[in-house]
Design a protein around this motif. Structure first.
Motif, PDB file in Angstrom:
ATOM      1  N   GLN A 169      33.457  80.717 -35.885  1.00  0.00           N
ATOM      2  CA  GLN A 169      34.877  81.060 -35.959  1.00  0.00           C
ATOM      3  C   GLN A 169      35.414  80.851 -37.373  1.00  0.00           C
ATOM      4  O   GLN A 169      36.298  81.585 -37.825  1.00  0.00           O
ATOM      5  CB  GLN A 169      35.681  80.220 -34.952  1.00  0.00           C
ATOM      6  CG  GLN A 169      35.520  80.686 -33.521  1.00  0.00           C
ATOM      7  CD  GLN A 169      36.573  80.117 -32.596  1.00  0.00           C
ATOM      8  OE1 GLN A 169      37.667  79.742 -33.010  1.00  0.00           O
ATOM      9  NE2 GLN A 169      36.255  80.031 -31.316  1.00  0.00           N
ATOM     10  N   GLU A 170      34.892  79.876 -38.076  1.00  0.00           N
ATOM     11  CA  GLU A 170      35.312  79.616 -39.460  1.00  0.00           C
ATOM     12  C   GLU A 170      34.924  80.788 -40.361  1.00  0.00           C
ATOM     13  O   GLU A 170      35.728  81.262 -41.175  1.00  0.00           O
ATOM     14  CB  GLU A 170      34.656  78.319 -39.962  1.00  0.00           C
ATOM     15  CG  GLU A 170      35.244  77.794 -41.274  1.00  0.00           C
ATOM     16  CD  GLU A 170      36.667  77.309 -41.114  1.00  0.00           C
ATOM     17  OE1 GLU A 170      37.496  77.688 -41.965  1.00  0.00           O
ATOM     18  OE2 GLU A 170      36.954  76.576 -40.147  1.00  0.00           O
TER      19      GLU A 170
ATOM     20  N   SER B 249      42.797  79.260 -35.690  1.00  0.00           N
ATOM     21  CA  SER B 249      43.564  79.068 -34.455  1.00  0.00           C
ATOM     22  C   SER B 249      43.993  80.406 -33.858  1.00  0.00           C
ATOM     23  O   SER B 249      44.031  80.568 -32.634  1.00  0.00           O
ATOM     24  CB  SER B 249      44.797  78.200 -34.732  1.00  0.00           C
ATOM     25  OG  SER B 249      45.626  78.791 -35.716  1.00  0.00           O
ATOM     26  N   THR B 250      44.292  81.368 -34.719  1.00  0.00           N
ATOM     27  CA  THR B 250      44.660  82.711 -34.239  1.00  0.00           C
ATOM     28  C   THR B 250      43.483  83.358 -33.526  1.00  0.00           C
ATOM     29  O   THR B 250      43.628  83.939 -32.443  1.00  0.00           O
ATOM     30  CB  THR B 250      45.099  83.605 -35.416  1.00  0.00           C
ATOM     31  OG1 THR B 250      46.238  83.026 -36.049  1.00  0.00           O
ATOM     32  CG2 THR B 250      45.440  85.019 -34.942  1.00  0.00           C
ATOM     33  N   ILE B 251      42.302  83.236 -34.131  1.00  0.00           N
ATOM     34  CA  ILE B 251      41.097  83.800 -33.533  1.00  0.00           C
ATOM     35  C   ILE B 251      40.800  83.136 -32.190  1.00  0.00           C
ATOM     36  O   ILE B 251      40.465  83.802 -31.208  1.00  0.00           O
ATOM     37  CB  ILE B 251      39.909  83.655 -34.499  1.00  0.00           C
ATOM     38  CG1 ILE B 251      40.122  84.562 -35.706  1.00  0.00           C
ATOM     39  CG2 ILE B 251      38.588  83.991 -33.809  1.00  0.00           C
ATOM     40  CD1 ILE B 251      39.165  84.351 -36.839  1.00  0.00           C
ATOM     41  N   SER B 252      40.939  81.802 -32.140  1.00  0.00           N
ATOM     42  CA  SER B 252      40.708  81.067 -30.888  1.00  0.00           C
ATOM     43  C   SER B 252      41.647  81.542 -29.791  1.00  0.00           C
ATOM     44  O   SER B 252      41.235  81.703 -28.635  1.00  0.00           O
ATOM     45  CB  SER B 252      40.899  79.566 -31.116  1.00  0.00           C
ATOM     46  OG  SER B 252      39.925  79.049 -31.979  1.00  0.00           O
ATOM     47  N   ASN B 253      42.907  81.788 -30.156  1.00  0.00           N
ATOM     48  CA  ASN B 253      43.880  82.245 -29.160  1.00  0.00           C
ATOM     49  C   ASN B 253      43.505  83.612 -28.599  1.00  0.00           C
ATOM     50  O   ASN B 253      43.673  83.878 -27.404  1.00  0.00           O
ATOM     51  CB  ASN B 253      45.273  82.300 -29.783  1.00  0.00           C
ATOM     52  CG  ASN B 253      45.889  80.927 -29.961  1.00  0.00           C
ATOM     53  OD1 ASN B 253      45.577  79.995 -29.218  1.00  0.00           O
ATOM     54  ND2 ASN B 253      46.749  80.776 -30.958  1.00  0.00           N
ATOM     55  N   TYR B 254      42.999  84.486 -29.446  1.00  0.00           N
ATOM     56  CA  TYR B 254      42.562  85.807 -28.965  1.00  0.00           C
ATOM     57  C   TYR B 254      41.337  85.674 -28.062  1.00  0.00           C
ATOM     58  O   TYR B 254      41.264  86.285 -26.996  1.00  0.00           O
ATOM     59  CB  TYR B 254      42.241  86.723 -30.142  1.00  0.00           C
ATOM     60  CG  TYR B 254      43.428  87.476 -30.675  1.00  0.00           C
ATOM     61  CD1 TYR B 254      43.951  88.577 -29.990  1.00  0.00           C
ATOM     62  CD2 TYR B 254      44.043  87.108 -31.861  1.00  0.00           C
ATOM     63  CE1 TYR B 254      45.043  89.274 -30.475  1.00  0.00           C
ATOM     64  CE2 TYR B 254      45.146  87.795 -32.358  1.00  0.00           C
ATOM     65  CZ  TYR B 254      45.639  88.877 -31.661  1.00  0.00           C
ATOM     66  OH  TYR B 254      46.726  89.572 -32.132  1.00  0.00           O
TER      67      TYR B 254
ATOM     68  N   HIS C 225      39.636  74.377 -31.657  1.00  0.00           N
ATOM     69  CA  HIS C 225      38.328  74.765 -32.183  1.00  0.00           C
ATOM     70  C   HIS C 225      37.444  75.372 -31.103  1.00  0.00           C
ATOM     71  O   HIS C 225      36.822  76.418 -31.303  1.00  0.00           O
ATOM     72  CB  HIS C 225      37.636  73.563 -32.808  1.00  0.00           C
ATOM     73  CG  HIS C 225      36.249  73.859 -33.325  1.00  0.00           C
ATOM     74  ND1 HIS C 225      36.034  74.575 -34.483  1.00  0.00           N
ATOM     75  CD2 HIS C 225      35.025  73.567 -32.826  1.00  0.00           C
ATOM     76  CE1 HIS C 225      34.734  74.701 -34.678  1.00  0.00           C
ATOM     77  NE2 HIS C 225      34.096  74.095 -33.687  1.00  0.00           N
ATOM     78  N   PHE C 226      37.384  74.708 -29.948  1.00  0.00           N
ATOM     79  CA  PHE C 226      36.484  75.166 -28.893  1.00  0.00           C
ATOM     80  C   PHE C 226      37.123  76.184 -27.951  1.00  0.00           C
ATOM     81  O   PHE C 226      36.448  76.776 -27.115  1.00  0.00           O
ATOM     82  CB  PHE C 226      35.963  73.975 -28.087  1.00  0.00           C
ATOM     83  CG  PHE C 226      34.994  73.110 -28.839  1.00  0.00           C
ATOM     84  CD1 PHE C 226      33.714  73.555 -29.104  1.00  0.00           C
ATOM     85  CD2 PHE C 226      35.372  71.864 -29.319  1.00  0.00           C
ATOM     86  CE1 PHE C 226      32.815  72.768 -29.811  1.00  0.00           C
ATOM     87  CE2 PHE C 226      34.492  71.069 -30.026  1.00  0.00           C
ATOM     88  CZ  PHE C 226      33.213  71.525 -30.283  1.00  0.00           C
TER      89      PHE C 226
ATOM     90  N   ASP D 131      26.293  74.957 -33.054  1.00  0.00           N
ATOM     91  CA  ASP D 131      25.169  75.234 -33.954  1.00  0.00           C
ATOM     92  C   ASP D 131      25.646  75.585 -35.353  1.00  0.00           C
ATOM     93  O   ASP D 131      25.003  75.232 -36.353  1.00  0.00           O
ATOM     94  CB  ASP D 131      24.315  76.392 -33.417  1.00  0.00           C
ATOM     95  CG  ASP D 131      23.538  75.985 -32.163  1.00  0.00           C
ATOM     96  OD1 ASP D 131      23.390  74.774 -31.923  1.00  0.00           O
ATOM     97  OD2 ASP D 131      23.111  76.887 -31.426  1.00  0.00           O
ATOM     98  N   GLY D 132      26.788  76.290 -35.417  1.00  0.00           N
ATOM     99  CA  GLY D 132      27.268  76.734 -36.719  1.00  0.00           C
ATOM    100  C   GLY D 132      28.180  75.751 -37.398  1.00  0.00           C
ATOM    101  O   GLY D 132      28.690  76.006 -38.497  1.00  0.00           O
TER     102      GLY D 132
END
Length: 301
Positions: free
Chosen positions: A156-157, A168-173, A264-265, A299-300
């Motif tokens: 995600q980073e 956080s935007t990506i996690s929300n999507y 994050h998760f 892992d990443g």
């Protein structure tokens, strides 16, 4: 439902490109390959074979039947991914449950993403460019993010850097993909917004989630009204020892970071602390795909 029809027609149009034996698309450099890479193509189920090296060999028949019923009513919300073996011949990369459920109801075709030789860079460019479009609905964006994570092997980073969005935007999507397919369809068709979806996903019980969604549609509730509805539904099930009290009993160093873990998760992480300084972190997952998503993030890291 005109939107869905348009997408299906587009997928069928692209599938015609793959039916020309004289101009077969086998690599990312071939003519018209750019029209296939990163796009949804409708493929005949009979042209797809399962991966013999798929580690998962057993499938819950009842769950498959439930998925088949959902597909019969709503269609395949999330396309499968295949790799091209030869002319009109493909092998599953991901989505075997969707593939098997579609077979159960005797579908002829299924929407798919096709991987072809040397398309890694082209696929990444196509997906990132697709995300920048203005006419995508939240689920389409979520699916593009998930594909970049799964197929390009990005964390995600790293994804945040590629698309210029906060993690956080990506996690929300990405969390939107955990919504019931009925609710995802409602979002794609414009009946509810992403704000509604983010609120509804906090309801863990699928039946209650659908119940809340139906009330939102029936009463045309705003996002704020939906938040109040969800609060009422969840607080009525809680005991007097609420989550807030549980959080207050945690040490400050955990309280300061617990939201970071959840963001994050993309999951409702549970953190417990004991009097001797030890503790326990629990990360729930909703499916095999969700488990693999979390594993890739670890892992990443």
């Amino acid at each position: 439902m005109a939107k869905a029809t348009k997408k299906q027609a587009l997928g069928r149009g692209l599938s015609a490109l793959l039916k020309d034996p004289e101009n077969d698309i086998t690599t990312a450099q071939d003519k018209n390959a750019d029209k296939v890479v990163g796009n949804i193509v409708e493929l005949e189920l009979d042209s797809i074979e399962v991966n013999p090296f798929q580690p998962r060999t057993s499938f819950n028949e009842e769950a498959l039947q439930e998925l088949a019923t959902s597909i019969k009513e709503l269609g395949v919300i999330q396309p499968i991914t295949v790799r091209k073996l030869g002319f009109n011949s493909y092998q599953l990369v991901s989505g075997e449950r969707r593939y098997r459920a579609s077979k159960l109801i005797s579908l002829d075709r299924i929407p798919a993403y096709i991987r072809i030789a040397n398309d890694q860079e082209s696929l990444e460019m196509a997906l990132v460019e697709n995300i920048q479009r203005q006419d995508l609905d939240p689920i389409e964006i979520s699916l593009s993010y998930q594909r970049l994570i799964d197929e390009i092997n990005l964390t995600q980073e790293q994804l945040s850097d590629r698309v210029g969005k906060k993690r956080s935007t990506i996690s929300n999507y990405l969390r939107l993909l955990k919504l019931d397919p009925i609710i995802q369809t409602g979002m794609r068709d414009g009946f509810i917004s992403m704000g509604h979806g983010r609120t509804l996903i906090t309801i863990e019980d699928p039946a209650k989630q659908i119940e809340a969604y139906e009330e939102v549609i029936e009463k045309s509730l705003s996002v704020r009204d939906t938040e109040a509805l969800v609060r009422n539904m969840t607080t009525s099930k809680k005991s007097s020892s609420s989550t807030a009290n549980d959080r207050e009993s945690l040490p400050d160093y955990i309280i300061e970071n617990i939201d970071l873990f959840k963001s994050h998760f993309g999951a409702k992480v549970d953190i417990k602390s004991f009097s001797d300084g030890r503790g326990k972190i629990t990360i729930p997952f909703s499916s095999e795909e969700d488990f693999k998503r979390i594993k890739k993030m670890i892992d990443g890291a």
